[in-house]
Design a protein around this motif. Structure first.
Motif, PDB file in Angstrom:
ATOM      1  N   ILE A 249     127.495  14.881 135.969  1.00  0.00           N
ATOM      2  CA  ILE A 249     128.095  15.707 134.935  1.00  0.00           C
ATOM      3  C   ILE A 249     129.035  14.830 134.116  1.00  0.00           C
ATOM      4  CG2 ILE A 249     129.488  17.754 134.482  1.00  0.00           C
ATOM      5  CD1 ILE A 249     128.758  18.592 137.415  1.00  0.00           C
ATOM      6  N   VAL A 250     128.904  14.886 132.789  1.00  0.00           N
ATOM      7  CA  VAL A 250     129.813  14.168 131.899  1.00  0.00           C
ATOM      8  C   VAL A 250     130.575  15.212 131.093  1.00  0.00           C
ATOM      9  CG1 VAL A 250     130.014  12.491 130.038  1.00  0.00           C
ATOM     10  CG2 VAL A 250     128.229  12.219 131.755  1.00  0.00           C
ATOM     11  N   ILE A 251     131.917  15.172 131.205  1.00  0.00           N
ATOM     12  CA  ILE A 251     132.786  16.118 130.517  1.00  0.00           C
ATOM     13  C   ILE A 251     133.740  15.343 129.622  1.00  0.00           C
ATOM     14  CG2 ILE A 251     134.498  17.945 130.792  1.00  0.00           C
ATOM     15  CD1 ILE A 251     133.339  18.456 133.566  1.00  0.00           C
ATOM     16  N   LYS A 252     133.800  15.728 128.359  1.00  0.00           N
ATOM     17  CA  LYS A 252     134.730  15.104 127.424  1.00  0.00           C
ATOM     18  C   LYS A 252     136.030  15.903 127.452  1.00  0.00           C
ATOM     19  CE  LYS A 252     135.358  13.525 122.730  1.00  0.00           C
ATOM     20  NZ  LYS A 252     134.748  13.313 121.424  1.00  0.00           N
ATOM     21  N   VAL A 253     137.146  15.203 127.718  1.00  0.00           N
ATOM     22  CA  VAL A 253     138.451  15.844 127.839  1.00  0.00           C
ATOM     23  C   VAL A 253     139.446  15.093 126.957  1.00  0.00           C
ATOM     24  CG1 VAL A 253     140.244  16.592 129.441  1.00  0.00           C
ATOM     25  CG2 VAL A 253     137.916  16.355 130.249  1.00  0.00           C
ATOM     26  N   GLU A 254     140.278  15.824 126.236  1.00  0.00           N
ATOM     27  CA  GLU A 254     141.335  15.180 125.458  1.00  0.00           C
ATOM     28  C   GLU A 254     142.415  14.710 126.421  1.00  0.00           C
ATOM     29  OE1 GLU A 254     143.121  17.046 122.093  1.00  0.00           O
ATOM     30  OE2 GLU A 254     141.177  17.675 121.316  1.00  0.00           O
TER      31      GLU A 254
ATOM     32  N   ARG B 136     145.108  11.206 132.179  1.00  0.00           N
ATOM     33  CA  ARG B 136     143.889  10.683 132.813  1.00  0.00           C
ATOM     34  C   ARG B 136     143.997  10.760 134.325  1.00  0.00           C
ATOM     35  NH1 ARG B 136     144.825   6.956 128.667  1.00  0.00           N
ATOM     36  NH2 ARG B 136     143.304   7.196 126.997  1.00  0.00           N
ATOM     37  N   SER B 137     145.159  10.378 134.852  1.00  0.00           N
ATOM     38  CA  SER B 137     145.370  10.431 136.296  1.00  0.00           C
ATOM     39  C   SER B 137     145.292  11.871 136.802  1.00  0.00           C
ATOM     40  CB  SER B 137     146.725   9.822 136.633  1.00  0.00           C
ATOM     41  OG  SER B 137     147.008   9.959 137.992  1.00  0.00           O
ATOM     42  N   LYS B 138     145.876  12.786 136.046  1.00  0.00           N
ATOM     43  CA  LYS B 138     145.854  14.197 136.419  1.00  0.00           C
ATOM     44  C   LYS B 138     144.424  14.737 136.418  1.00  0.00           C
ATOM     45  CE  LYS B 138     148.350  18.426 135.266  1.00  0.00           C
ATOM     46  NZ  LYS B 138     149.342  19.013 134.353  1.00  0.00           N
ATOM     47  N   ALA B 139     143.645  14.364 135.397  1.00  0.00           N
ATOM     48  CA  ALA B 139     142.254  14.822 135.300  1.00  0.00           C
ATOM     49  C   ALA B 139     141.421  14.264 136.452  1.00  0.00           C
ATOM     50  CB  ALA B 139     141.658  14.412 133.960  1.00  0.00           C
ATOM     51  N   LEU B 140     141.594  12.980 136.764  1.00  0.00           N
ATOM     52  CA  LEU B 140     140.818  12.379 137.855  1.00  0.00           C
ATOM     53  C   LEU B 140     141.160  13.010 139.192  1.00  0.00           C
ATOM     54  CD1 LEU B 140     140.814   8.594 136.903  1.00  0.00           C
ATOM     55  CD2 LEU B 140     138.918  10.204 136.793  1.00  0.00           C
TER      56      LEU B 140
ATOM     57  N   LEU C  12     135.891   7.237 134.713  1.00  0.00           N
ATOM     58  CA  LEU C  12     136.153   7.425 133.291  1.00  0.00           C
ATOM     59  C   LEU C  12     135.124   6.656 132.499  1.00  0.00           C
ATOM     60  CD1 LEU C  12     140.024   7.102 133.100  1.00  0.00           C
ATOM     61  CD2 LEU C  12     138.671   9.165 132.863  1.00  0.00           C
ATOM     62  N   ALA C  13     134.719   7.197 131.351  1.00  0.00           N
ATOM     63  CA  ALA C  13     133.732   6.540 130.497  1.00  0.00           C
ATOM     64  C   ALA C  13     134.122   6.767 129.049  1.00  0.00           C
ATOM     65  CB  ALA C  13     132.338   7.094 130.772  1.00  0.00           C
ATOM     66  N   GLY C  14     133.390   6.114 128.150  1.00  0.00           N
ATOM     67  CA  GLY C  14     133.631   6.262 126.721  1.00  0.00           C
ATOM     68  C   GLY C  14     134.551   5.169 126.214  1.00  0.00           C
ATOM     69  N   ASP C  15     134.487   4.943 124.919  1.00  0.00           N
ATOM     70  CA  ASP C  15     135.324   3.913 124.309  1.00  0.00           C
ATOM     71  C   ASP C  15     136.806   4.267 124.412  1.00  0.00           C
ATOM     72  OD1 ASP C  15     133.083   2.465 123.654  1.00  0.00           O
ATOM     73  OD2 ASP C  15     132.890   3.392 121.661  1.00  0.00           O
ATOM     74  N   ALA C  16     137.147   5.523 124.215  1.00  0.00           N
ATOM     75  CA  ALA C  16     138.533   5.954 124.274  1.00  0.00           C
ATOM     76  C   ALA C  16     138.936   6.412 125.673  1.00  0.00           C
ATOM     77  CB  ALA C  16     138.767   7.074 123.270  1.00  0.00           C
ATOM     78  N   ARG C  17     138.068   6.208 126.650  1.00  0.00           N
ATOM     79  CA  ARG C  17     138.271   6.658 128.032  1.00  0.00           C
ATOM     80  C   ARG C  17     138.604   8.147 128.052  1.00  0.00           C
ATOM     81  NH1 ARG C  17     142.172   2.533 131.012  1.00  0.00           N
ATOM     82  NH2 ARG C  17     142.612   4.508 131.983  1.00  0.00           N
ATOM     83  N   ASP C  18     137.802   8.900 127.293  1.00  0.00           N
ATOM     84  CA  ASP C  18     138.023  10.337 127.195  1.00  0.00           C
ATOM     85  C   ASP C  18     136.916  11.160 127.840  1.00  0.00           C
ATOM     86  OD1 ASP C  18     136.063   9.712 125.401  1.00  0.00           O
ATOM     87  OD2 ASP C  18     136.847  10.948 123.772  1.00  0.00           O
TER      88      ASP C  18
END
Length: 129
Positions: free
Chosen positions: A4-9, A16-20, A34-40
């Motif tokens: 599953i890939v989820i884009k999160v602001e 980021r730490s909280k989301a992980l 984390l993935a993406g250029d902006a690590r989002d």
């Protein structure tokens, strides 16, 4: 297994730490990255993970989130996987009733197959009547 890939602001490292940590605490999650250029983007791999609930939790705790990708990954067949064939699409699932019933649940109806009476008998052979 699901990927599953989820884009999160996530504007900061704390977010980021909280989301992980939030995603890692969910049931059935095997790995988080984390993935993406902006690590989002949060990439989740696991069994029995509900992507809708996961995105909802991220929205409540971190910020706006949307599901970008859902994919099934094949397990390694050489790693002791079962060789049972997959059920055909549209085939009914096998139902195994639970062994214990709570007082507020009704047991499943008993199904009986009655045979027509044999020659010379007037009554049915069915024992449940």
């Amino acid at each position: 297994m699901k990927k599953i890939v989820i884009k999160v602001e996530m504007p900061c490292d704390r977010c980021r730490s909280k989301a992980l940590s939030l995603v890692a605490a969910a049931g059935g999650v095997l790995s988080v990255a984390l993935a993406g250029d902006a690590r989002d983007q949060v990439v989740v791999v696991g069994d029995g993970v509900d992507p809708v609930r996961l995105a909802g939790a991220l929205r409540r705790k971190v910020g706006p989130a949307e599901i970008l990708q859902l994919a099934s990954q094949a397990k390694d067949e050489g790693a002791g996987g079962s060789n049972a064939p997959a059920p055909a699409p549209g085939a009914p699932a096998q139902y195994a009733p639970p062994t214990a019933w709570h007082y507020y649940q009704y047991p499943p109806p008993v199904s009986a197959v009655c045979e027509p009476p044999a020659a010379g008998y007037e009554d049915s052979i069915c024992s449940i009547m």
